[in-house]
Each structure stands twice: as structure tokens, then as C-alpha cells.
Design an enzyme around this catalytic site. Structure first.
Site, PDB file in Angstrom:
ATOM      1  N   HIS A 117      30.850  41.970  55.340  1.00  0.00           N
ATOM      2  CA  HIS A 117      30.384  42.895  54.295  1.00  0.00           C
ATOM      3  C   HIS A 117      31.535  43.120  53.317  1.00  0.00           C
ATOM      4  O   HIS A 117      32.632  43.495  53.728  1.00  0.00           O
ATOM      5  CB  HIS A 117      29.941  44.220  54.923  1.00  0.00           C
ATOM      6  CG  HIS A 117      29.771  45.337  53.938  1.00  0.00           C
ATOM      7  ND1 HIS A 117      29.022  45.207  52.786  1.00  0.00           N
ATOM      8  CD2 HIS A 117      30.262  46.602  53.925  1.00  0.00           C
ATOM      9  CE1 HIS A 117      29.061  46.347  52.116  1.00  0.00           C
ATOM     10  NE2 HIS A 117      29.814  47.208  52.781  1.00  0.00           N
ATOM     11  N   TYR A 143      23.547  24.651  47.109  1.00  0.00           N
ATOM     12  CA  TYR A 143      24.416  25.248  48.126  1.00  0.00           C
ATOM     13  C   TYR A 143      24.128  26.729  48.347  1.00  0.00           C
ATOM     14  O   TYR A 143      24.346  27.254  49.448  1.00  0.00           O
ATOM     15  CB  TYR A 143      25.897  25.008  47.798  1.00  0.00           C
ATOM     16  CG  TYR A 143      26.372  23.717  48.402  1.00  0.00           C
ATOM     17  CD1 TYR A 143      26.957  23.674  49.665  1.00  0.00           C
ATOM     18  CD2 TYR A 143      26.169  22.512  47.744  1.00  0.00           C
ATOM     19  CE1 TYR A 143      27.344  22.485  50.247  1.00  0.00           C
ATOM     20  CE2 TYR A 143      26.557  21.314  48.310  1.00  0.00           C
ATOM     21  CZ  TYR A 143      27.147  21.304  49.567  1.00  0.00           C
ATOM     22  OH  TYR A 143      27.515  20.122  50.136  1.00  0.00           O
ATOM     23  N   HIS A 181      32.746  44.246  48.995  1.00  0.00           N
ATOM     24  CA  HIS A 181      32.406  44.927  47.744  1.00  0.00           C
ATOM     25  C   HIS A 181      32.743  43.990  46.582  1.00  0.00           C
ATOM     26  O   HIS A 181      33.452  44.369  45.652  1.00  0.00           O
ATOM     27  CB  HIS A 181      33.172  46.243  47.618  1.00  0.00           C
ATOM     28  CG  HIS A 181      32.819  47.263  48.650  1.00  0.00           C
ATOM     29  ND1 HIS A 181      33.386  48.515  48.696  1.00  0.00           N
ATOM     30  CD2 HIS A 181      31.929  47.239  49.675  1.00  0.00           C
ATOM     31  CE1 HIS A 181      32.877  49.207  49.711  1.00  0.00           C
ATOM     32  NE2 HIS A 181      32.002  48.447  50.320  1.00  0.00           N
TER      33      HIS A 181
END
Length: 220
Positions: free
Chosen positions: A93, A120, A95
């Protein structure tokens, strides 16, 4: 892979992502599911650029801290992906700027946040869902992820950032990088009416590479 090697890999990939500006400050988190059902995850308030292998949070199968520093507050997010995607062995995860930007645009389809721009993107990410905003660490985000029923390996959290699962840590990192580059392409091409891959070209990729994409035939 031995525990020590997994710890070192998390730190190595974290540093790589951080140094390339893909997640600033102490944002972002990485986890790897272990053979015993527990997992290793990056600690809360830790920069991915400066992780200590010995201080990674070791959780048991119930999510209880066994050793290391206190884990990221995004544990519910990681847990939801592991519970709904049996093949998931790692979750990343970040930002990352362009993916966060995409998550704020009004035209984004929650069931297909990005169009099929490149092969891709489909091969690494499949398709990407957008889930509504929840504050970081809110357990409700887990319910939103579970609502996707394991159909998506890549998800955008609105106004927050992308989260991607993979069958290895390397696969999850590579998929995250591909997602960010595709978001960047989308923003560069926005309003220019670019050619997307045709349904036939998408079908060809699905057939040749054995991809599993969510079925949106009833969506529009």
C-alpha cells in the site's frame, strides 16, 4: 523463503519504492503472509526507506503482535485482501502521487478505475477497483475491500492511495509500479482521446497469459 530473507526483501523493496518517490515520509506499508498463516508487516510511523529487518512487526494468524514494533494501522486493509484473495502472499500500500490523483477524479468508474491502456497493466494488475474514502486505519475499509469479493488484486482507496496484492512480494511490488505508471499515462493522455486496447486485444491477452479479469458485462 526463510524469515530472515523475507525481512530483508521487505526492507529492500521498501527502500527502492521510497527512494524513487513512490511513497513519501512515513506513508505506505508492506506485508508478507508466512507459511504458518501469520505475517510480517512494516511498523506504524516507519518510513519505507529506513526499515530495520529486526523491528518489522510479526503477527500471528489472528493478527496479534508476536514480536517487533507496533504494526501499521492499516492492518485491517491487509487482512481483508488476504481473507478474500487466497493466492495473495504479499500486500503493498503506497501513497503514490498519480494513483492518488486518479482516485479523486469524478469520471472514474469504481469497477474499472483505469481503462486498458497497455498490456502490462492488464498482465500485472488485472483491473483496478475504486473504493470510497475512509479515514486511514478505519476498519470499515476492510468491509469495502471484502465487498469486492476477491475479484481485484489492485484497488484504489479514494483520496488516499493504491493497495495491491500479489502471489509474491516481488509480484505485488511490480504490479504497484505498473499501476502507478498507468495512472501517470492516464493523466498525461486525459482529454486527448487516446486509443485503448480493443476488446479483442484484451481477450487475446486473457487467453495467452491466462488472466482472470472481473466480468463487467452487466455493468454499463
Amino acid at each position: 523463503m526463510a524469515d530472515t530473507a523475507i525481512r530483508e526483501a521487505i526492507c529492500r523493496f521498501g527502500r527502492s519504492l521510497f527512494e524513487r518517490g513512490l511513497t513519501p515520509g512515513s506513508s505506505g506499508n508492506i506485508s508478507v503472509r508466512l507459511d504458518d498463516g501469520g505475517w510480517l508487516v512494516t511498523p506504524t510511523n516507519a518510513s519505507l526507506g529506513f526499515l530495520d529487518p529486526a523491528r518489522l512487526s510479526r503477527l500471528d494468524a489472528q493478527g496479534t503482535l508476536v514480536s517487533g514494533d507496533a504494526p501499521t494501522k492499516e492492518v485491517p486493509l491487509h487482512t481483508a485482501l488476504y481473507q478474500t484473495r487466497d493466492a495473495a502472499r504479499a500486500v503493498v500500500h503506497l501513497h503514490s502521487t498519480h494513483s492518488v490523483a486518479i482516485s479523486m477524479l469524478p469520471e472514474i468508474d469504481p469497477l474499472m478505475a483505469l481503462p486498458p491502456l497497455t498490456p502490462y497493466y492488464l498482465m500485472r494488475c488485472g483491473q483496478t477497483a475504486l473504493v470510497p474514502y475512509h479515514r486511514p486505519g478505519d476498519p470499515a475499509v476492510a468491509d469495502a475491500i471484502k465487498g469486492l469479493a476477491g475479484k481485484y488484486a489492485s484497488v484504489l482507496l479514494a483520496n488516499h492511495g493504491p493497495v495491491v496484492s500479489g502471489d509474491t512480494l516481488e509480484a505485488a511490488v511490480f504490479a504497484m509500479e505498473e499501476l502507478e505508471e498507468t495512472a501517470k499515462l492516464y493523466l498525461l493522455l486525459r482529454g486527448l482521446n487516446p486509443r485503448h486496447l480493443s476488446p479483442q486485444q484484451v481477450d487475446d491477452l486473457v487467453k495467452v497469459f491466462g488472466l482472470t479479469l472481473p466480468d463487467h458485462s452487466d455493468h454499463h
